[in-house]
Design a protein around this motif. Structure first.
Motif, PDB file in Angstrom:
ATOM      1  N   GLY A   1      61.167 -16.618  20.455  1.00  0.00           N
ATOM      2  CA  GLY A   1      61.105 -16.008  21.776  1.00  0.00           C
ATOM      3  C   GLY A   1      60.065 -16.653  22.654  1.00  0.00           C
ATOM      4  N   ASP A   2      59.742 -17.914  22.377  1.00  0.00           N
ATOM      5  CA  ASP A   2      58.710 -18.646  23.111  1.00  0.00           C
ATOM      6  C   ASP A   2      59.096 -18.765  24.585  1.00  0.00           C
ATOM      7  OD1 ASP A   2      56.918 -20.555  24.121  1.00  0.00           O
ATOM      8  OD2 ASP A   2      56.785 -21.577  22.193  1.00  0.00           O
ATOM      9  N   SER A   3      58.155 -18.425  25.460  1.00  0.00           N
ATOM     10  CA  SER A   3      58.440 -18.480  26.899  1.00  0.00           C
ATOM     11  C   SER A   3      58.672 -19.899  27.387  1.00  0.00           C
ATOM     12  CB  SER A   3      57.275 -17.856  27.677  1.00  0.00           C
ATOM     13  OG  SER A   3      56.068 -18.553  27.409  1.00  0.00           O
ATOM     14  N   ALA A   4      58.248 -20.890  26.605  1.00  0.00           N
ATOM     15  CA  ALA A   4      58.429 -22.287  27.006  1.00  0.00           C
ATOM     16  C   ALA A   4      59.809 -22.823  26.635  1.00  0.00           C
ATOM     17  CB  ALA A   4      57.353 -23.159  26.355  1.00  0.00           C
ATOM     18  N   THR A   5      60.642 -21.995  25.989  1.00  0.00           N
ATOM     19  CA  THR A   5      61.934 -22.483  25.504  1.00  0.00           C
ATOM     20  C   THR A   5      62.805 -23.042  26.621  1.00  0.00           C
ATOM     21  OG1 THR A   5      61.896 -20.876  23.696  1.00  0.00           O
ATOM     22  CG2 THR A   5      64.018 -21.871  24.219  1.00  0.00           C
ATOM     23  N   GLU A   6      62.862 -22.326  27.741  1.00  0.00           N
ATOM     24  CA  GLU A   6      63.715 -22.782  28.853  1.00  0.00           C
ATOM     25  C   GLU A   6      63.298 -24.177  29.306  1.00  0.00           C
ATOM     26  OE1 GLU A   6      66.195 -21.070  30.610  1.00  0.00           O
ATOM     27  OE2 GLU A   6      66.106 -19.099  29.645  1.00  0.00           O
ATOM     28  N   ASP A   7      61.978 -24.398  29.450  1.00  0.00           N
ATOM     29  CA  ASP A   7      61.495 -25.714  29.883  1.00  0.00           C
ATOM     30  C   ASP A   7      61.758 -26.772  28.814  1.00  0.00           C
ATOM     31  OD1 ASP A   7      60.619 -24.684  32.281  1.00  0.00           O
ATOM     32  OD2 ASP A   7      58.556 -24.379  31.586  1.00  0.00           O
ATOM     33  N   MET A   8      61.576 -26.397  27.545  1.00  0.00           N
ATOM     34  CA  MET A   8      61.833 -27.341  26.455  1.00  0.00           C
ATOM     35  C   MET A   8      63.294 -27.767  26.442  1.00  0.00           C
ATOM     36  SD  MET A   8      59.600 -25.466  23.468  1.00  0.00           S
ATOM     37  CE  MET A   8      60.205 -26.512  22.153  1.00  0.00           C
ATOM     38  N   VAL A   9      64.180 -26.814  26.629  1.00  0.00           N
ATOM     39  CA  VAL A   9      65.611 -27.121  26.654  1.00  0.00           C
ATOM     40  C   VAL A   9      65.928 -28.030  27.834  1.00  0.00           C
ATOM     41  CG1 VAL A   9      67.895 -26.136  27.076  1.00  0.00           C
ATOM     42  CG2 VAL A   9      66.380 -25.106  25.375  1.00  0.00           C
ATOM     43  N   GLY A  10      65.352 -27.730  29.000  1.00  0.00           N
ATOM     44  CA  GLY A  10      65.596 -28.552  30.179  1.00  0.00           C
ATOM     45  C   GLY A  10      65.164 -29.995  29.964  1.00  0.00           C
ATOM     46  N   ALA A  11      63.988 -30.169  29.339  1.00  0.00           N
ATOM     47  CA  ALA A  11      63.494 -31.524  29.078  1.00  0.00           C
ATOM     48  C   ALA A  11      64.386 -32.243  28.072  1.00  0.00           C
ATOM     49  CB  ALA A  11      62.060 -31.463  28.560  1.00  0.00           C
ATOM     50  N   ALA A  12      64.837 -31.514  27.046  1.00  0.00           N
ATOM     51  CA  ALA A  12      65.697 -32.121  26.028  1.00  0.00           C
ATOM     52  C   ALA A  12      67.039 -32.535  26.628  1.00  0.00           C
ATOM     53  CB  ALA A  12      65.908 -31.153  24.867  1.00  0.00           C
ATOM     54  N   VAL A  13      67.613 -31.690  27.481  1.00  0.00           N
ATOM     55  CA  VAL A  13      68.893 -32.008  28.125  1.00  0.00           C
ATOM     56  C   VAL A  13      68.757 -33.237  29.013  1.00  0.00           C
ATOM     57  CG1 VAL A  13      70.552 -31.204  29.850  1.00  0.00           C
ATOM     58  CG2 VAL A  13      69.831 -29.677  28.008  1.00  0.00           C
TER      59      VAL A  13
ATOM     60  N   ALA B   1      71.138 -28.102  22.600  1.00  0.00           N
ATOM     61  CA  ALA B   1      70.090 -27.477  23.410  1.00  0.00           C
ATOM     62  C   ALA B   1      70.607 -26.202  24.063  1.00  0.00           C
ATOM     63  CB  ALA B   1      69.592 -28.470  24.466  1.00  0.00           C
ATOM     64  N   HIS B   2      71.863 -26.227  24.519  1.00  0.00           N
ATOM     65  CA  HIS B   2      72.447 -25.006  25.099  1.00  0.00           C
ATOM     66  C   HIS B   2      72.656 -23.937  24.025  1.00  0.00           C
ATOM     67  CE1 HIS B   2      73.247 -27.609  28.580  1.00  0.00           C
ATOM     68  NE2 HIS B   2      73.372 -26.491  29.266  1.00  0.00           N
ATOM     69  N   PHE B   3      72.981 -24.356  22.811  1.00  0.00           N
ATOM     70  CA  PHE B   3      73.087 -23.420  21.693  1.00  0.00           C
ATOM     71  C   PHE B   3      71.739 -22.737  21.447  1.00  0.00           C
ATOM     72  CE2 PHE B   3      72.220 -23.494  16.975  1.00  0.00           C
ATOM     73  CZ  PHE B   3      72.807 -22.268  16.685  1.00  0.00           C
ATOM     74  N   ALA B   4      70.645 -23.529  21.429  1.00  0.00           N
ATOM     75  CA  ALA B   4      69.306 -22.953  21.256  1.00  0.00           C
ATOM     76  C   ALA B   4      68.980 -22.009  22.407  1.00  0.00           C
ATOM     77  CB  ALA B   4      68.269 -24.066  21.170  1.00  0.00           C
ATOM     78  N   LEU B   5      69.386 -22.384  23.614  1.00  0.00           N
ATOM     79  CA  LEU B   5      69.126 -21.542  24.780  1.00  0.00           C
ATOM     80  C   LEU B   5      69.873 -20.209  24.667  1.00  0.00           C
ATOM     81  CD1 LEU B   5      67.658 -21.521  27.493  1.00  0.00           C
ATOM     82  CD2 LEU B   5      69.697 -22.538  28.530  1.00  0.00           C
ATOM     83  N   ALA B   6      71.073 -20.245  24.111  1.00  0.00           N
ATOM     84  CA  ALA B   6      71.837 -19.003  23.920  1.00  0.00           C
ATOM     85  C   ALA B   6      71.109 -18.081  22.942  1.00  0.00           C
ATOM     86  CB  ALA B   6      73.238 -19.330  23.420  1.00  0.00           C
ATOM     87  N   ILE B   7      70.548 -18.622  21.869  1.00  0.00           N
ATOM     88  CA  ILE B   7      69.772 -17.817  20.926  1.00  0.00           C
ATOM     89  C   ILE B   7      68.597 -17.168  21.647  1.00  0.00           C
ATOM     90  CG2 ILE B   7      68.309 -17.887  18.872  1.00  0.00           C
ATOM     91  CD1 ILE B   7      70.017 -20.183  17.828  1.00  0.00           C
ATOM     92  N   HIS B   8      67.875 -17.985  22.399  1.00  0.00           N
ATOM     93  CA  HIS B   8      66.696 -17.490  23.120  1.00  0.00           C
ATOM     94  C   HIS B   8      67.070 -16.346  24.069  1.00  0.00           C
ATOM     95  CE1 HIS B   8      62.869 -17.619  25.259  1.00  0.00           C
ATOM     96  NE2 HIS B   8      63.527 -17.774  26.400  1.00  0.00           N
ATOM     97  N   ARG B   9      68.122 -16.538  24.836  1.00  0.00           N
ATOM     98  CA  ARG B   9      68.494 -15.524  25.831  1.00  0.00           C
ATOM     99  C   ARG B   9      69.089 -14.282  25.168  1.00  0.00           C
ATOM    100  NH1 ARG B   9      71.072 -19.731  30.351  1.00  0.00           N
ATOM    101  NH2 ARG B   9      69.048 -20.356  31.259  1.00  0.00           N
TER     102      ARG B   9
END
Length: 900
Positions: free
Chosen positions: A638-650, A665-673
């Motif tokens: 639930g790291d708040s930096a996940t969205e930024d990490m995903v954006g950088a990876a994409v 990365a979108h799969f990881a983002l779905a888990i986070h959200r």
């Protein structure tokens, strides 16, 4: 004479004081040539005279010889090698040419360096001084960078003088001190101190302006100035990198025999006076030829041969004619003992060659093999490239050229590999040679872009090899197919790769694991998932460790495809054990990071974090490409930096054409959200992932999509996602697959039917050992029970889910469970006050091994740190756990006492 360097001197003095107090650190002293880096290092040597001094200097000519700089640094400690752990001692002895063995893993050499320095630091603080790091061989530079990052708990100071730019990324991550130009006032003061006669003010102004704040330029501009010149307009313009020209000017005033002697010394990087005198004698020179250079302060010859400044060496070599250089290298080759130092002798012979010479080319190729055994890929490539250019036979020349290109790629220089391939005349190549070229192009493309443009050349290579070597062709087809899967929608022509694999020569009898794997992947990608999945499961069960070592990432991908976490962990744990035993440099970080993904499903987030920490350290030490479980770890946490990490990876993956990572990365983002209850956002991310994945995480993405769609009131999407999920779970026989299918069935059904599926999911997931998925299922079941008005039952499920998710570090899902529990009228238990003082991932790894009875030295070798660092972590562990001995760690629930 260190005018205007009070700030820099203060920094170095502070670093030495800290080291003497037991707090080690490393510092890169950066700046242009002549700015005063060497003078500052010498000042540090004087200031730290009570410390044990180890020093070395990079030599441009030796950049191609692996571990030459490290050998220079550690030579005074050769008598202590026997105190190293066996694997480290053997690696270092092999690297230094003291024993004949298989190529030493550079990581083991780096560990040996750290251990050796740590050992002598127990007697008194150590000061390591390495000047001209930009000219160190790559292997030595990486070993030093590795040690430099791990001396925080040691009484060690490491100072590295470096002229920018940095060519070793690992060095760029170290703290640095940039030495600036002198101010005008300091430059004037230095000039006044250097001169012993008055200087007209306009001339002083001109010299200061031309020197541009460079101390060495100021001093060199005043050498040999006559009184008339001081008054009459002396001045040699100093333009940017023209410091070397100043020394060339000094050399012009020397007698020809002296200049030839200086050229010989510049081409002999060992600094061995006996070798120098032997070569000089062969050139017909007398020992007296050295006197003018010594009198001018350009050269010192005693126990070693030393130049006043590295630029003197460079000027002496570069100012000579090609014929003079060849003559000097010929003399040095003749003076070098072929039994004691055959590699350097071969290199001198190659530099002495005026044109193609097969005898020298063969000698150089043999030297390349020896250098490879010592782990020097960069040197191997340089030797092979020079050997190819000296080879007279066209076929042999091509073989050596392709070998050099392949090694260049392995050494992390794909651009150089491409440049070598440009010399290949493909019109005259045999079919097998054409296939070699195509395979190499595919490997280069895969290394640079990890998928994009790799599949096509690999396919061409496979098709050319088919009539010549069926087994090799099928192996290349497998790699081409996997490359196309990784490239995905950003450049992977999966259909073409599949059709080519289907049309390939059938598997020979008996089929190898590669054959089974190729057929299994082909069947899955053409729609026959049940049969294909069965073949993949067979390959996972039968594949030998050597085969999987070349395909570590494929292990995780395929095991996840068939929902087989047991094989996933088993194979990769064997690879990790094998890599640690062999000291396998590239394999270990890949295996650590890949197996971390399995530990996330097992609910062992702390273990996953520890594994990723180790992998990250090794990636930094080796320069290998990282993996991506850190995205899913952040999502589960639930790291708040996940969205930024995903954006950088994409962004990064899109630029390189790695479509699989974009979808992952979108799969990881779905888990986070989903964890944070942002179901609309999770729906969008999961839809993207599911629609762009054809293999690997397709089923897992469908599971996230079912949850997001049902919560976002999109039943049609949920039904289609469930159908996609069942295609993968029905082809599997594991409890993980069955539990996941029952869970998603519960999400899309109602009443007693849903209740049945939820309970079946909990039972199967408990049996699977996938505790992360189990507790998420318990959370979903609790939410469903609450909506059914069954508050008491809901509280039980939500309470257990909250406690388990909190303990494993899945904060996003834990908070979601807390909100749901609050909606039932029960407040979730808060963390205990002491929870913030739990073990870090590294401390957890150390505590586990101590609990198993490992010593500090054994743990240090396992985790690639020094024993003193292990002891420092152990003191923190004892404090945090309120214990006083190693024995008390046994039997403690360490995972419950850790945080990621």
């Amino acid at each position: 004479m260190l005018k205007g360097r009070q700030r820099e001197i203060g920094t170095l003095t502070g670093l030495l004081d800290e080291a003497r107090a037991g707090r080690g650190s490393a510092l890169i002293v950066r700046g242009e040539a002549g700015i005063g880096k060497t003078a500052l290092l010498e000042h540090a040597a004087q200031t730290g005279s009570a410390m044990r001094l180890l020093r070395a200097t990079g030599v441009e000519f030796e950049m191609g010889l692996p571990f030459s700089g490290l050998h220079q640094l550690l030579a005074p400690l050769s008598g202590r090698l026997g105190r190293l752990p066996d694997r480290q001692r053997e690696a270092l002895e092999t690297a230094f040419g003291l024993r004949s063995a298989d190529a030493p893993d550079r990581l083991m050499v780096a560990m040996a360096t750290l251990t050796l320095i740590s050992e002598i630091a127990e007697e008194r603080p150590v000061l390591c001084l390495v000047d001209d790091v930009q000219w160190l061989d790559e292997a030595s530079a990486k070993a030093l960078a590795f040690a430099a990052r791990r001396i925080a708990a040691e009484p060690v100071a490491m100072l590295l003088g470096l002229r920018d730019p940095v060519r070793i990324p690992e060095l760029d991550s170290l703290p640095s001190l940039t030495v600036p130009e002198l101010s005008d006032s300091d430059a004037r003061a230095l000039l006044t101190a250097a001169l012993h006669a008055p200087l007209d003010e306009p001339i002083r102004d001109r010299i200061v302006a031309e020197a541009r704040g460079n101390p060495l330029a100021l001093l060199e501009l005043t050498v040999g100035i006559r009184p008339g010149e001081m008054a009459g307009g002396f001045g040699l313009p100093v333009r940017g990198g023209a410091m070397e020209e100043l020394f060339r000017r000094r050399l012009d005033d020397l007698p020809d025999p002296t200049r030839l002697l200086l050229l010989t010394a510049s081409a002999e990087p060992l600094g061995d006076p006996l070798l120098l005198w032997d070569a000089v004698r062969r050139l017909g020179l007398d020992v007296a030829a050295a006197a003018p250079a010594e009198d001018a302060g350009l050269l010192e010859i005693d126990a070693r041969v030393r130049f006043r400044h590295p630029l003197v060496r460079s000027a002496a070599y570069r100012s000579a004619s090609p014929s003079q250089r060849r003559a000097v290298h010929k003399a040095l080759a003749e003076a070098t003992d072929p039994a004691l130092d055959p590699d350097r002798r071969a290199w001198h012979r190659a530099q002495a060659a005026a044109g193609p010479d097969e005898d020298i080319a063969a000698d150089l190729a043999a030297a390349a093999d020896r250098v490879r055994m010592r782990g020097g890929l960069a040197a191997t490539a340089a030797f092979l490239e020079r050997s190819a250019h000296l080879t007279t036979d066209p076929s042999t020349r091509l073989t050596r050229l392709l070998a050099a290109a392949g090694v260049k790629l392995d050494a992390g220089a794909p651009d150089d590999a491409v440049a070598l391939l440009a010399h290949v005349d493909e019109a005259v190549l045999s079919p097998m040679a054409q296939a070699q070229v195509e395979t190499l192009r595919g490997r280069i493309a895969f290394a640079v872009r990890r998928g994009m443009d790799a599949s096509a050349p690999l396919l061409r290579a496979a098709q050319r090899v088919e009539p010549l070597n069926a087994r090799l062709a099928r192996e290349i087809h497998l790699d081409a197919l996997f490359a196309s899967v990784l490239a995905g929608h950003l450049g992977g022509d999966i259909d073409t790769a599949v059709q080519a694999a289907r049309a390939a020569v059938p598997a020979p009898h008996p089929p190898t694991v590669v054959d089974v794997l190729l057929d299994g992947l082909t069947l899955i990608l053409t729609g026959d998932r049940p049969v294909g999945a069965a073949l993949v499961r067979q390959a996972l069960a039968e594949g030998d460790d050597a085969m999987w070592a070349r395909r570590v990432q494929m292990v995780g991908a395929l095991a996840f495809e068939v929902w087989d976490v047991d094989s996933y962990v088993s194979i990769l744990n064997r690879q990790i054990s094998r890599a640690r035993t062999l000291g396998a440099l590239t394999l270990l970080p890949q295996a650590l990071s890949t197996v971390a993904g399995a530990h996330l499903r097992l609910g062992q987030l702390h273990t996953a974090a520890s594994l990723l920490d180790q992998a990250t350290e090794l990636v930094a030490a080796t320069g290998t490409a990282p993996s991506y479980p850190h995205l899913t770890l952040a999502a589960w946490q639930g790291d708040s930096a996940t969205e930024d990490m995903v954006g950088a990876a994409v962004k990064d993956a899109t630029a390189r054409g790695e479509g699989l990572l974009v979808a992952f990365a979108h799969f990881a983002l779905a888990i986070h959200r989903n964890g944070h209850g942002d179901y609309t956002g999770a729906l969008a991310a999961a839809e993207y992932a599911s629609s762009h994945l054809v293999l690997v995480f397709k089923g897992a993405a469908s599971r996230e999509l079912v949850e997001a769609a049902t919560r976002a009131d999109a039943p049609d999407i949920a039904q289609q996602a469930f159908a996609d999920l069942r295609e993968t779970t029905q082809a599997s026989t594991t409890d993980f697959a069955a539990g996941t299918e029952h869970l998603c069935a519960g999400l899309i059904t109602h009443g007693a039917q849903a209740d049945h599926h939820y309970q079946a999911a909990l039972e199967a997931l408990t049996a699977s050992g996938c505790l992360g998925d189990l507790e998420r299922a318990r959370l979903l079941y609790g939410e469903w029970l609450r909506r059914q008005g069954r508050r008491s039952e809901a509280r039980k499920q939500l309470r257990e889910a909250h406690e388990a998710l909190t303990a494993m570090g899945a904060e996003g899902f834990a908070q979601r469970a807390a909100r749901e529990l609050g909606a039932t009228g029960e407040r979730a238990r808060k963390r205990a006050a002491g929870d913030t003082d739990r073990l870090t991932a590294q401390e957890l790894a150390i505590a586990r091994q101590v609990a198993a009875g490992a010593t500090s030295k054994e743990i240090a070798a396992e985790l690639f740190v020094s024993p003193r660092t292990v002891d420092a972590h152990l003191r923190n562990i004892f404090r945090k756990l309120s214990i006083t001995s190693r024995r008390q760690l046994r039997g403690m629930p360490l995972d419950d006492l850790a945080h990621a």
